[in-house]
Structures are given as structure tokens and as C-alpha cells.
Design an enzyme around this catalytic site. Structure first.
Site, PDB file in Angstrom:
ATOM      1  NE  ARG A   1      71.701 -82.490  67.565  1.00 57.11           N
ATOM      2  CZ  ARG A   1      72.358 -81.344  67.761  1.00 57.11           C
ATOM      3  NH1 ARG A   1      73.162 -80.858  66.830  1.00 57.11           N
ATOM      4  NH2 ARG A   1      72.220 -80.676  68.892  1.00 57.11           N
TER       5      ARG A   1
ATOM      6  CE  LYS B   1      73.972 -82.474  71.950  1.00 54.86           C
ATOM      7  NZ  LYS B   1      75.367 -82.088  72.044  1.00 54.86           N
TER       8      LYS B   1
ATOM      9  CD  GLU C   1      82.235 -81.954  66.238  1.00 55.75           C
ATOM     10  OE1 GLU C   1      81.223 -81.227  66.176  1.00 55.75           O
ATOM     11  OE2 GLU C   1      82.181 -83.149  66.561  1.00 55.75           O
TER      12      GLU C   1
END
Ligand code: PMP
Length: 300
Positions: free
Chosen positions: A52, A151, A184
Site C-alpha cells: 500500500r 494513504k 468508512e
């Protein structure tokens, strides 16, 4: 405790772990990061976190100056130098030092930092009684504007939601997509259980594809609960049998109240509790050993 931080290849005491005010991570939030856990001397799903991290960097055209193997080793070495077997690990890669223009070409070398610390969880009591949440008025950034799968160091959207949770005196805030679907939470993914099925939002909706989320989806299947990645609304949450959130920090956190509605019987759900226990069991078993000599399965 005098913790040591990795800063651009050097291991320095906390007080000396500083970056320049001209770093574009500071000036513009231009960079990426990860949040990783170590349990009992093993780093949980390190490869997934590295995937990620490097994928986030690729999308923002940030070349991480360390090859992946060196990054992995630097993470393990930072843990070893701190003597922490249970820890939270925070690699941060920013665009680096430039001038006051936002052009990334002004930054010749990305800054690489690895912080490790002990972790501050929700209090144990919050897991026993369950977490309370509200829905934030601030919506998720649409994935075609800034994809939340990256992210990045731009967390203001989530921080605004977190401020709403703080103002309401609850632990987390649920964030909806611009279209009003459940996406989320400010720092966690969200799940519901309906009729024995475990539902969570699909990645295309603009969630951060959580490492814990993926682990929990796998555990649910192993335990024989059908899993469904689907688009759902607040109505589905209010009327769910169970609700829980997942994240590196929270692990599996039972949610018992959403916007003043009690979920299920108002106590942590049966499937949620099983998943949390299974998650702890898995975290104990799996993971990259901090000390390579500690082979998989050896006593930690
Ligand atoms: N969503 C957001 C916005 C997050 O910041 C996090 C924490 N990294 C998560 C979900 C959960 O992801 P993970 O399980 O990988 O920690």
C-alpha cells in the site's frame, strides 16, 4: 522511554527527529504514510502495508528512495533498536525539502522517517460496552478528486470528521460518500452484520482499503460467515444486527450506537466478538519476525 526514530538513514533520539520547515510534507501535505502494528515480536501483514505504501507513492509520482527490501529492513531495525515487541510503526515519506512553490520538481530527495511507539488504543472498557459513533456532516472526498486509496499526508477531510465525533462526545465518526452511501470512518473501515452476513463497503466507493479490513474479511469467510462488499446506507446500519469497525489501531471495535440509535441489542455483537478473538489469535500467530532467527511458530 528514549525512543529512537529513523530519519533519512540515521537512527536518532526522539528530540533530534526533526524535518525542515521547507519539507513539502509540512508545507503541502505532499507525501504518503503507513500505520503498522507489531504483536509479540512479529510485524502484522508487513508486506500488505509495504504494497500500500509503494502503491500510494506510485500514484502521487513520489519515488521512495529506498528499495522495498531496505524499507522492510529499516522498519525491523527501528523496532529492534527500540526493543519494542508490541508497537505501532509509522513510516512517513514526504516529497522532501524544496522552496515555497508547490512544484515537486523543487524537491530533490524525498524524506524518509520511521517512527515507532507504543500504541494508545481505545480503552478496554470501550470494547466491553461498545463504541459510540455519529455520522459526520463532512463527506468523503470523491475518489475522482483525490482517491482515498492513496494513504497520503492530506488527512484534513478525516480530521474534520474526527472533530465532529469529539464535539459529539463519541469515539468515531462515520463518513458518507458525496452520494450519501456509507463509506468508512475517520480512521477505520466499517462493517455491519445482517442475517449472518458480513457487509462492508467496496474499495471503488473511495475507502482506504484497510489491511485489517482485508484480514477480517478472510477470517469471516474462514469462520463460515458469508462476506459481501456492497454499497449500503445509514438505514442498513441503524437496522443491522451488529456493527463494527476495523483498523490497525482499533483492531475490531464493536459499535453499539450510531446517531443515537442503538445497534442490535445495544451490546457488542456475537459475530463481532468472535472476529475480534480470531483477529487476536491470528496476530499472535502470523507476521514477519523482528528477529529473523525467530522462525515462524517458535515461541516469541
Ligand atoms: N480508513 C482510514 C481513513 C484510515 O486512516 C485507516 C487506518 N489506516 C483505515 C481505514 C484502516 O486501515 P488499516 O486496517 O490498514 O489500518
Amino acid at each position: 522511554m528514549g525512543l529512537v526514530t529513523y530519519v533519512d538513514g540515521r537512527y536518532v533520539p526522539k528530540e533530534e527527529a526533526v524535518v525542515s520547515v521547507f519539507d513539502h510534507g509540512f508545507l503541502y501535505g505532499d507525501g504518503v504514510f503507513e500505520g503498522i502494528r507489531a504483536y509479540h515480536g512479529r510485524v502484522f501483514r508487513l508486506e500488505e502495508h509495504l504494497d500500500r505504501l509503494y502503491e500510494s507513492a506510485k500514484t502521487i509520482m513520489l519515488e521512495i528512495p529506498l528499495p522495498r527490501a531496505e524499507m522492510r529492513e529499516a522498519i525491523l531495525e527501528t523496532l529492534r533498536r527500540n526493543g519494542l515487541r508490541d508497537a505501532y510503526i509509522r513510516p512517513v515519506i514526504s516529497r522532501g525539502v524544496g522552496d515555497l512553490g508547490l512544484d515537486p520538481r523543487k524537491c530533490s530527495r524525498p524524506t524518509v522517517v520511521i517512527i515507532v511507539d507504543t500504541i494508545q488504543l481505545y480503552p478496554k472498557e470501550a470494547y466491553q460496552r461498545g463504541l459510540r459513533t455519529i455520522t459526520a456532516t463532512v463527506r468523503k472526498v470523491r475518489p475522482d478528486m483525490l482517491n482515498p486509496r492513496v494513504k497520503s499526508l492530506n488527512y484534513l477531510n478525516n480530521i474534520l470528521a474526527r472533530i465532529e465525533a469529539n464535539q459529539a462526545g463519541v469515539e468515531e465518526a462515520i463518513m458518507l460518500t458525496a452520494d450519501g452511501y456509507v463509506c468508512e470512518c475517520s480512521a477505520d473501515n466499517i462493517f455491519i452484520v445482517r442475517g449472518g452476513e458480513v457487509w462492508t463497503a467496496p474499495p471503488f466507493l473511495g475507502i482506504l482499503q484497510g489491511v485489517t479490513r482485508d484480514a477480517v474479511l478472510g477470517l469471516a469467510r474462514e469462520l463460515g460467515f458469508p462476506t459481501v462488499e456492497r454499497v449500503f446506507t445509514l438505514h442498513d446500519i441503524y437496522t443491522a444486527d451488529e456493527c463494527f469497525l476495523t483498523g490497525t489501531g482499533a483492531e475490531v471495535g464493536p459499535v453499539v450506537e450510531v446517531d443515537g440509535r442503538s445497534i442490535g441489542d445495544g451490546r457488542p455483537g456475537r459475530i463481532t466478538t468472535r472476529l475480534l478473538a480470531a483477529f487476536h489469535e491470528m496476530a499472535r500467530r502470523e507476521g514477519t519476525p523482528m528477529y529473523p532467527a525467530e522462525a515462524r511458530g517458535a515461541p516469541a
